[in-house]
Write a protein that holds these residues in place. Sequence first.
Motif, mmCIF file in Angstrom:
data_model
loop_
_atom_site.group_PDB
_atom_site.id
_atom_site.type_symbol
_atom_site.label_atom_id
_atom_site.label_comp_id
_atom_site.label_asym_id
_atom_site.label_seq_id
_atom_site.Cartn_x
_atom_site.Cartn_y
_atom_site.Cartn_z
ATOM 1 N N SER A 55 -5.108 1.361 -0.957
ATOM 2 C CA SER A 55 -4.945 -0.080 -1.147
ATOM 3 C C SER A 55 -6.278 -0.773 -0.954
ATOM 4 O O SER A 55 -7.220 -0.219 -0.372
ATOM 5 N N HIS A 56 -6.339 -1.973 -1.466
ATOM 6 C CA HIS A 56 -7.477 -2.859 -1.239
ATOM 7 C C HIS A 56 -6.957 -4.115 -0.553
ATOM 8 O O HIS A 56 -5.848 -4.577 -0.834
ATOM 9 N N ALA A 57 -7.757 -4.648 0.326
ATOM 10 C CA ALA A 57 -7.360 -5.868 1.024
ATOM 11 C C ALA A 57 -7.020 -6.959 0.014
ATOM 12 O O ALA A 57 -7.769 -7.207 -0.931
ATOM 13 N N GLY A 58 -5.862 -7.570 0.196
ATOM 14 C CA GLY A 58 -5.419 -8.620 -0.694
ATOM 15 C C GLY A 58 -4.478 -8.164 -1.781
ATOM 16 O O GLY A 58 -3.841 -8.997 -2.439
ATOM 17 N N ASP A 59 -4.373 -6.828 -1.979
ATOM 18 C CA ASP A 59 -3.441 -6.303 -2.981
ATOM 19 C C ASP A 59 -1.997 -6.514 -2.541
ATOM 20 O O ASP A 59 -1.683 -6.452 -1.350
ATOM 21 N N ALA A 60 -1.126 -6.720 -3.515
ATOM 22 C CA ALA A 60 0.303 -6.749 -3.227
ATOM 23 C C ALA A 60 0.755 -5.362 -2.789
ATOM 24 O O ALA A 60 0.299 -4.346 -3.317
ATOM 25 N N ILE A 61 1.634 -5.308 -1.805
ATOM 26 C CA ILE A 61 2.173 -4.034 -1.329
ATOM 27 C C ILE A 61 3.359 -3.676 -2.218
ATOM 28 O O ILE A 61 4.494 -4.071 -1.969
ATOM 29 N N ASP A 62 3.067 -2.939 -3.286
ATOM 30 C CA ASP A 62 4.101 -2.544 -4.239
ATOM 31 C C ASP A 62 4.810 -1.258 -3.823
ATOM 32 O O ASP A 62 5.926 -0.997 -4.270
ATOM 33 N N SER A 63 4.137 -0.444 -3.007
ATOM 34 C CA SER A 63 4.733 0.803 -2.542
ATOM 35 C C SER A 63 4.113 1.178 -1.210
ATOM 36 O O SER A 63 3.067 0.650 -0.812
ATOM 37 N N LEU A 64 4.786 2.075 -0.510
ATOM 38 C CA LEU A 64 4.326 2.544 0.795
ATOM 39 C C LEU A 64 4.288 4.054 0.746
ATOM 40 O O LEU A 64 4.912 4.679 -0.119
ATOM 41 N N CYS A 65 3.576 4.667 1.689
ATOM 42 C CA CYS A 65 3.544 6.127 1.694
ATOM 43 C C CYS A 65 3.584 6.687 3.104
ATOM 44 O O CYS A 65 3.115 6.069 4.052
ATOM 45 N N PHE A 66 4.155 7.878 3.186
ATOM 46 C CA PHE A 66 4.241 8.652 4.419
ATOM 47 C C PHE A 66 3.372 9.887 4.229
ATOM 48 O O PHE A 66 3.780 10.847 3.578
ATOM 49 N N GLU A 118 -1.163 15.530 0.442
ATOM 50 C CA GLU A 118 -0.043 14.904 -0.260
ATOM 51 C C GLU A 118 0.579 13.831 0.620
ATOM 52 O O GLU A 118 0.418 13.840 1.839
ATOM 53 N N ALA A 119 1.284 12.938 -0.045
ATOM 54 C CA ALA A 119 2.039 11.911 0.671
ATOM 55 C C ALA A 119 3.348 11.677 -0.064
ATOM 56 O O ALA A 119 3.476 11.988 -1.251
ATOM 57 N N LEU A 120 4.308 11.135 0.636
ATOM 58 C CA LEU A 120 5.580 10.749 0.036
ATOM 59 C C LEU A 120 5.573 9.241 -0.167
ATOM 60 O O LEU A 120 5.433 8.475 0.791
ATOM 61 N N ARG A 121 5.715 8.825 -1.414
ATOM 62 C CA ARG A 121 5.628 7.421 -1.768
ATOM 63 C C ARG A 121 7.024 6.857 -2.014
ATOM 64 O O ARG A 121 7.909 7.552 -2.525
ATOM 65 N N ILE A 122 7.193 5.583 -1.661
ATOM 66 C CA ILE A 122 8.452 4.891 -1.902
ATOM 67 C C ILE A 122 8.134 3.474 -2.362
ATOM 68 O O ILE A 122 7.219 2.826 -1.823
ATOM 69 N N ALA A 123 8.847 2.988 -3.374
ATOM 70 C CA ALA A 123 8.645 1.628 -3.859
ATOM 71 C C ALA A 123 9.022 0.623 -2.779
ATOM 72 O O ALA A 123 9.943 0.842 -1.981
ATOM 73 N N ALA A 124 8.311 -0.483 -2.760
ATOM 74 C CA ALA A 124 8.500 -1.483 -1.708
ATOM 75 C C ALA A 124 9.928 -2.003 -1.664
ATOM 76 O O ALA A 124 10.484 -2.221 -0.580
ATOM 77 N N GLU A 125 10.545 -2.201 -2.838
ATOM 78 C CA GLU A 125 11.899 -2.755 -2.833
ATOM 79 C C GLU A 125 12.915 -1.788 -2.231
ATOM 80 O O GLU A 125 13.848 -2.199 -1.530
ATOM 81 N N HIS A 126 12.748 -0.481 -2.466
ATOM 82 C CA HIS A 126 13.648 0.505 -1.882
ATOM 83 C C HIS A 126 13.426 0.623 -0.372
ATOM 84 O O HIS A 126 14.383 0.753 0.402
ATOM 85 N N PHE A 127 12.160 0.564 0.026
ATOM 86 C CA PHE A 127 11.830 0.613 1.453
ATOM 87 C C PHE A 127 12.443 -0.581 2.174
ATOM 88 O O PHE A 127 13.085 -0.432 3.222
ATOM 89 N N ALA A 128 12.250 -1.772 1.611
ATOM 90 C CA ALA A 128 12.759 -2.987 2.257
ATOM 91 C C ALA A 128 14.279 -2.978 2.338
ATOM 92 O O ALA A 128 14.857 -3.397 3.353
ATOM 93 N N ALA A 129 14.930 -2.490 1.285
ATOM 94 C CA ALA A 129 16.393 -2.451 1.283
ATOM 95 C C ALA A 129 16.912 -1.502 2.358
ATOM 96 O O ALA A 129 17.892 -1.794 3.054
ATOM 97 N N ALA A 130 16.257 -0.338 2.500
ATOM 98 C CA ALA A 130 16.684 0.625 3.518
ATOM 99 C C ALA A 130 16.482 0.061 4.921
ATOM 100 O O ALA A 130 17.356 0.192 5.794
#
Length: 273
Positions: A55-66, A118-130
């Motif tokens: 990510s870059h500072a200021g970018d929208a958080i569209d996904s997260l990763c583990f 490697e990392a496990l990625r999840i879209a922000a909307e799915h993460f937020a819903a969970a």
Amino acid sequence: MTWKMFGTAEPDVLTEPFRQCDTKNLLLRSLSAQDFALLAPHLTRVPFSIGDPLSHAGDAIDSLCFPEEGIAGVLDALDGDHRYAVGLIGAEGFVGWPLLLGNSRSPYDVVMRAERGEALRIAAEHFAAAAEQSVTLRLSLLRFVNVFMIQMGRTIVSSLAHSIERRMARWILLYHDRVRDDDICMTHEEFSLMLGVRRSSVTDALHRLEEERAIRAGRGRITVRDRAKLMLLAADTYGHAEAEYRRLLGDDRGLSPRPASQGQDVAVATSLG
């Protein structure tokens, strides 16, 4: 958070049921089966290389990763160009945590360091819903955020109060906790980013750690000769956040401290910047 597709490799979409025991991410493994099941259908495995931006500072958080392997270096910037390390995230946590605190944009640059992985990625909307659906899931995730805040706080205090040698010993230990192998690379320039000092000061500090027989410095690499001595040198700059992780997320599920053996050479690479 704008994710970069690492190289030309396509993400490995997990089409079969993803078992919790298959992940190397310690935070995911610590979840209850019910909470893990809320995330599992939406996880995508992605590869990364050293230097890949998450990510870059200021970018929208569209996904997260583990992360499962490697280290995410969290960097803050001054005057646009000068970046400084404020924390590290490995397989004990997740990247994109500001979303959980109500911030839809990344406040930091995040760059993968130390080794390919490697990392496990999840879209922000799915993460937020969970996280919205399960109080216990949200609590576990927030506990990691709390630990990471403790790590960043100790970085700030250490930078204000401690010698370069003590701070250097701490950073080496932080990397050593999070790498797969004992062998990784480290340059003077990268140490400068972590410590906020000139290359000449880095050289002097490395020499002093060598005189203590804690490390051996080579070209672009560090060999840890005595982890116990590094821990003594780091003193209270290291260990508090790690102990809190184990207390909050379980002794058998958090960062596992390596044996503080003496006299055994262990090659460590640290790379940030």
